[in-house]
Structure formats: C-alpha cells, structure tokens
Scaffold this motif. Structure first.
Motif, mmCIF file in Angstrom:
data_model
loop_
_atom_site.group_PDB
_atom_site.id
_atom_site.type_symbol
_atom_site.label_atom_id
_atom_site.label_comp_id
_atom_site.label_asym_id
_atom_site.label_seq_id
_atom_site.Cartn_x
_atom_site.Cartn_y
_atom_site.Cartn_z
ATOM 1 N N UNK A 168 9.644 10.627 12.082
ATOM 2 C CA UNK A 168 8.230 10.621 12.471
ATOM 3 C C UNK A 168 7.422 9.732 11.523
ATOM 4 N N UNK A 169 7.659 9.889 10.217
ATOM 5 C CA UNK A 169 6.912 9.113 9.224
ATOM 6 C C UNK A 169 7.277 7.633 9.308
ATOM 7 N N UNK A 170 8.540 7.322 9.517
ATOM 8 C CA UNK A 170 8.978 5.941 9.534
ATOM 9 C C UNK A 170 8.877 5.259 10.879
ATOM 10 N N UNK A 171 8.300 5.916 11.843
ATOM 11 C CA UNK A 171 8.216 5.394 13.211
ATOM 12 C C UNK A 171 7.500 4.048 13.290
ATOM 13 N N UNK A 172 6.472 3.850 12.485
ATOM 14 C CA UNK A 172 5.660 2.626 12.561
ATOM 15 C C UNK A 172 6.117 1.535 11.603
ATOM 16 N N UNK A 173 7.320 1.626 11.081
ATOM 17 C CA UNK A 173 7.838 0.600 10.172
ATOM 18 C C UNK A 173 7.931 -0.725 10.916
ATOM 19 N N UNK A 174 7.324 -1.780 10.388
ATOM 20 C CA UNK A 174 7.289 -3.048 11.126
ATOM 21 C C UNK A 174 8.667 -3.664 11.369
ATOM 22 N N UNK A 175 9.624 -3.433 10.519
ATOM 23 C CA UNK A 175 10.933 -4.008 10.700
ATOM 24 C C UNK A 175 11.767 -3.321 11.769
ATOM 25 N N UNK A 176 11.266 -2.243 12.336
ATOM 26 C CA UNK A 176 12.042 -1.485 13.310
ATOM 27 C C UNK A 176 11.818 -1.939 14.754
ATOM 28 N N UNK A 177 10.935 -2.864 14.948
ATOM 29 C CA UNK A 177 10.631 -3.322 16.311
ATOM 30 C C UNK A 177 11.213 -4.706 16.536
ATOM 31 N N UNK A 178 11.830 -4.889 17.690
ATOM 32 C CA UNK A 178 12.366 -6.208 18.004
ATOM 33 C C UNK A 178 11.232 -7.112 18.465
ATOM 34 N N UNK A 179 11.385 -8.376 18.212
ATOM 35 C CA UNK A 179 10.335 -9.363 18.517
ATOM 36 C C UNK A 179 10.398 -9.784 19.963
ATOM 37 N N UNK A 218 0.828 -1.197 0.000
ATOM 38 C CA UNK A 218 0.000 0.000 0.000
ATOM 39 C C UNK A 218 0.865 1.250 0.000
ATOM 40 N N UNK A 219 0.282 2.348 -0.406
ATOM 41 C CA UNK A 219 1.017 3.618 -0.451
ATOM 42 C C UNK A 219 1.485 4.016 0.942
ATOM 43 N N UNK A 220 0.639 3.802 1.946
ATOM 44 C CA UNK A 220 1.014 4.159 3.317
ATOM 45 C C UNK A 220 2.204 3.378 3.825
ATOM 46 N N UNK A 221 2.233 2.091 3.524
ATOM 47 C CA UNK A 221 3.367 1.283 3.985
ATOM 48 C C UNK A 221 4.629 1.628 3.200
ATOM 49 N N UNK A 222 4.485 2.009 1.927
ATOM 50 C CA UNK A 222 5.651 2.420 1.142
ATOM 51 C C UNK A 222 6.230 3.722 1.693
ATOM 52 N N UNK A 223 5.367 4.642 2.061
ATOM 53 C CA UNK A 223 5.828 5.918 2.628
ATOM 54 C C UNK A 223 6.500 5.675 3.981
ATOM 55 N N UNK A 224 5.938 4.790 4.777
ATOM 56 C CA UNK A 224 6.535 4.450 6.071
ATOM 57 C C UNK A 224 7.906 3.813 5.883
ATOM 58 N N UNK A 225 8.020 2.919 4.897
ATOM 59 C CA UNK A 225 9.297 2.269 4.618
ATOM 60 C C UNK A 225 10.345 3.276 4.189
ATOM 61 N N UNK A 226 9.979 4.172 3.279
ATOM 62 C CA UNK A 226 10.915 5.207 2.818
ATOM 63 C C UNK A 226 11.304 6.117 3.975
ATOM 64 N N UNK A 227 10.346 6.488 4.800
ATOM 65 C CA UNK A 227 10.640 7.340 5.949
ATOM 66 C C UNK A 227 11.596 6.683 6.925
ATOM 67 N N UNK A 228 11.383 5.386 7.171
ATOM 68 C CA UNK A 228 12.263 4.656 8.087
ATOM 69 C C UNK A 228 13.691 4.616 7.560
ATOM 70 N N UNK A 229 13.848 4.209 6.303
ATOM 71 C CA UNK A 229 15.200 4.072 5.758
ATOM 72 C C UNK A 229 15.872 5.418 5.543
#
Length: 62
Positions: free
Chosen positions: A51-62, A2-13
């Motif tokens: 701020x935009x990349x804060x919710x990127x799923x790969x940024x949280x440890x399991x 989705x566009x939202x997840x793509x924006x989050x991914x770009x923001x994170x990286x």
C-alpha cells in the motif's frame, strides 16, 4: 529526496522482496501458534508495504 518519497521507495522494495521471507516459513511449517503469528504479521507487513509503495515512480511502465 523527500521523506515521503523515501518511505514510498522503502515500501515498494519491501513489498517486492518480502515474499522471499515466506519460503523458510513454509519449509519449516506452520505448526504452532507462534509460527502462525509470524506468518500473519508477515502478511500484514507485506500488505502495508504494498500500500505504501504503490505510488513508487519506478513501478509503472512507460
């Protein structure tokens, strides 16, 4: 993807890799208004990317 997840991914990286851009700026020196402006814009872009990349799923440890 989705566009939202793509924006989050770009923001994170972008937020992760953008600090590399600080090194040339510091080595060149912030000795003019133009360089100070570049530094401040870089800080704002970095903050927004974090701020935009804060919710990127790969940024949280399991």
């Amino acid at each position: 993807m989705h566009l939202g997840s793509a924006v989050t991914t770009v923001g994170f990286w972008l937020g992760t890799l953008l600090p590399v851009a600080y090194f040339p700026l510091f080595f060149a020196g912030i000795d003019s208004v133009g360089m100070l402006s570049v530094f401040l814009v870089l800080l704002v872009v970095h903050a927004l990317a974090l701020i935009v990349g804060h919710d990127y799923p790969g940024s949280r440890s399991q």
